[in-house]
Design a protein around this motif. Structure first.
Motif, PDB file in Angstrom:
ATOM      1  N   VAL A 164      31.167  41.668  42.445  1.00  0.00           N
ATOM      2  CA  VAL A 164      31.946  42.906  42.391  1.00  0.00           C
ATOM      3  C   VAL A 164      31.130  44.137  42.013  1.00  0.00           C
ATOM      4  O   VAL A 164      31.655  45.250  41.977  1.00  0.00           O
ATOM      5  N   ASN A 165      29.873  43.970  41.720  1.00  0.00           N
ATOM      6  CA  ASN A 165      29.016  45.092  41.350  1.00  0.00           C
ATOM      7  C   ASN A 165      27.672  44.978  42.049  1.00  0.00           C
ATOM      8  O   ASN A 165      26.894  44.090  41.720  1.00  0.00           O
ATOM      9  N   PRO A 166      27.410  45.852  43.057  1.00  0.00           N
ATOM     10  CA  PRO A 166      28.245  46.964  43.507  1.00  0.00           C
ATOM     11  C   PRO A 166      29.511  46.467  44.196  1.00  0.00           C
ATOM     12  O   PRO A 166      29.540  45.343  44.710  1.00  0.00           O
ATOM     13  N   PRO A 167      30.560  47.303  44.207  1.00  0.00           N
ATOM     14  CA  PRO A 167      31.828  46.873  44.787  1.00  0.00           C
ATOM     15  C   PRO A 167      31.699  46.483  46.259  1.00  0.00           C
ATOM     16  O   PRO A 167      31.026  47.164  47.035  1.00  0.00           O
ATOM     17  N   GLU A 220      37.981  52.294  43.126  1.00  0.00           N
ATOM     18  CA  GLU A 220      36.878  52.148  44.089  1.00  0.00           C
ATOM     19  C   GLU A 220      35.574  51.820  43.388  1.00  0.00           C
ATOM     20  O   GLU A 220      34.696  51.178  43.966  1.00  0.00           O
ATOM     21  N   ASP A 221      35.430  52.228  42.124  1.00  0.00           N
ATOM     22  CA  ASP A 221      34.217  51.954  41.357  1.00  0.00           C
ATOM     23  C   ASP A 221      34.328  50.699  40.503  1.00  0.00           C
ATOM     24  O   ASP A 221      33.322  50.215  39.983  1.00  0.00           O
ATOM     25  N   ASN A 222      35.537  50.194  40.328  1.00  0.00           N
ATOM     26  CA  ASN A 222      35.759  49.038  39.462  1.00  0.00           C
ATOM     27  C   ASN A 222      36.506  47.954  40.216  1.00  0.00           C
ATOM     28  O   ASN A 222      37.720  48.046  40.417  1.00  0.00           O
ATOM     29  N   HIS A 223      35.778  46.919  40.630  1.00  0.00           N
ATOM     30  CA  HIS A 223      36.391  45.768  41.292  1.00  0.00           C
ATOM     31  C   HIS A 223      36.453  44.553  40.363  1.00  0.00           C
ATOM     32  O   HIS A 223      36.781  43.456  40.810  1.00  0.00           O
ATOM     33  N   TYR A 224      36.135  44.747  39.083  1.00  0.00           N
ATOM     34  CA  TYR A 224      36.168  43.635  38.143  1.00  0.00           C
ATOM     35  C   TYR A 224      37.587  43.117  37.928  1.00  0.00           C
ATOM     36  O   TYR A 224      37.821  41.920  37.892  1.00  0.00           O
TER      37      TYR A 224
END
Length: 436
Positions: A170-173, A398-402
């Motif tokens: 998930v990082n990067p999304p 959009e910046d946080n897919h955790y």
């Protein structure tokens, strides 16, 4: 037959072959298709998720049913994680009994990967290309999910709440990969270190890590964060494989280093076996701090022995059932999952599976009838500390897919796992920690 006759016969066979080839090309030009073949299950780069021949219907969706895929260990060394699948099935059963989602029932198609990445690749491709599922939920394991991450990206298949804490998913999304079912290993490891220093008063620390993505990610995070504690040092590092059962050498190295605490970055079986090995040599005075995936499960009392496991400190991302302030979701989980699988523990992996299914179904509800892949995935950006699931809170952007960024600490006491602290939430972008 003379040589001239043989040459004539070979020439005739050659002419027949050419005629057959021309006929096949003609059929292809007219739009013919060989029986048994189909277009890509993902459509053009996976963007539409439409079933072949039904451009107005998303893959795996009919007026009455939604097909959902799952891959995880049902047998093998990590079969303990099969509680994840069982909990997803239990929640789907509850949803179906109550009318489904917009009149559609949920059907889970699950394959056993025995915890092996190679088998995961085969199973995921089968789900997407043959079973043509609409999405996948809870696929279990760090190495397993990373083995198919490129395939996830290529196909665009929605992957919701993967059963891991590995941040590489998930990082990067990744647009179509939303959520990991336990807190990210790096974030968790930093909080375990902080707990060991500030709550267990540890000045010297040993790290025991599983030699895979789970353990290595946490190890690097601790090494990076240790500089924030100038009076604390790492005095020993030992590693092991997820399938190891003998931990005598690791236990002896830890005992020799005389740490105040050992932080164990592990799945359940190694965490249990290492503590048993420490117990056998009398090293019971070392604070034993374990990741949520390795310690926050009542199965550990059986795996390690109750007397051995008592006193273990673990992280947790989901409240322990039985408290006065249990949420409605937690009460439903205890009632329904407990009835469907009375022999399964109500703490640990099963909770993550139930919570993952809740998040997935909420996404379906928010999407309504508009179930093409892009629209479905977009609905998750409307989750802003959503608290109607078993989790303390779920957020996406959009910046946080955790998805999961909250945890609290627990302690094993008298065959039970009890909460020891308030909920802590981490902002994955800034690293800021807040407490409730």
């Amino acid at each position: 037959m003379n040589n001239q006759g043989k040459r004539i016969k070979r020439k005739m066979y050659g002419i027949k072959g050419i005629l057959c080839l021309l006929l096949m090309l003609l059929l292809a030009a007219c739009g013919g298709q060989t029986e048994g073949t189909s277009s890509s299950a993902a459509g053009s780069n996976g963007s539409s998720g439409t079933t072949e021949g039904k451009s107005d219907s998303p893959q795996g969706v009919t007026d009455s049913e939604i097909l959902v895929g799952f891959v995880g260990p049902q047998t093998g060394a990590t079969a303990i994680y099969d509680s994840n699948r069982k909990a997803i099935e239990s929640y789907f059963k509850y949803v179906n009994e109550n009318g489904g989602v917009d009149g559609r029932t949920l059907k889970l198609i699950a394959y056993d990967n025995q915890g092996e990445p190679a088998k995961t690749v085969q199973a995921v491709k089968r789900l997407v290309e043959q079973d043509k599922v609409f999405a996948m939920v809870g696929n279990t394991g760090s190495s397993a999910n990373l083995a198919v991450l490129d395939y996830y990206k290529k196909t665009g298949i929605p992957v919701i709440m993967a059963g891991t804490g590995n941040g590489q998913l998930v990082n990067p999304p990744v647009p179509n990969v939303l959520g990991i079912s336990v807190i990210n290993y790096s974030i968790e490891a930093r909080l375990l270190l902080d707990y060991a220093v500030n709550q267990a008063d540890a000045k010297t620390i040993a790290i025991a890590y599983q030699n895979d993505e789970l353990g290595k990610e946490g190890l690097e995070a601790i090494k990076e964060a240790i500089g924030n504690y100038p009076d604390v040092e790492i005095v020993e590092e030992v590693n092991f494989l997820q399938t190891d059962v003998e931990f005598s050498s690791q236990a002896q190295k830890i005992q020799k280093a005389k740490p105040d605490a050992v932080i164990v970055l592990s799945t359940p079986n190694p965490a249990a076996n290492l503590k048993k090995a420490l117990h056998r040599i009398g090293a019971d005075d070392i604070a034993y701090v374990v990741t949520s995936v390795g310690g926050n499960d009542t199965n550990l009392f059986e795996l390690a022995g109750e007397d051995v496991w008592n006193g273990t400190i673990s992280a947790a991302t989901i409240p322990i059932p039985g408290g006065d302030d249990d949420s409605e979701s937690l009460k439903l989980f205890v009632e329904r999952f407990g009835a469907d699988y009375p022999k399964e523990p109500l703490i640990g992996v099963s909770q993550s599976g139930w919570g993952s299914a809740e998040v997935f179904v909420e996404g379906l509800k928010r999407a309504g009838d508009n179930l093409d892949w892009p629209s479905f995935l977009e609905t998750f950006y409307t989750f802003d500390n959503w608290q109607d699931s078993i989790y303390a809170g779920i957020s996406f952007s959009e910046d946080n897919h955790y998805g999961v960024t909250s945890l609290y600490m627990t302690e094993a006491k008298d065959g039970k796992i009890e909460s020891t602290s308030v909920i802590m939430t981490v902002d994955p972008k800034t690293g800021e920690v807040t407490s409730e």
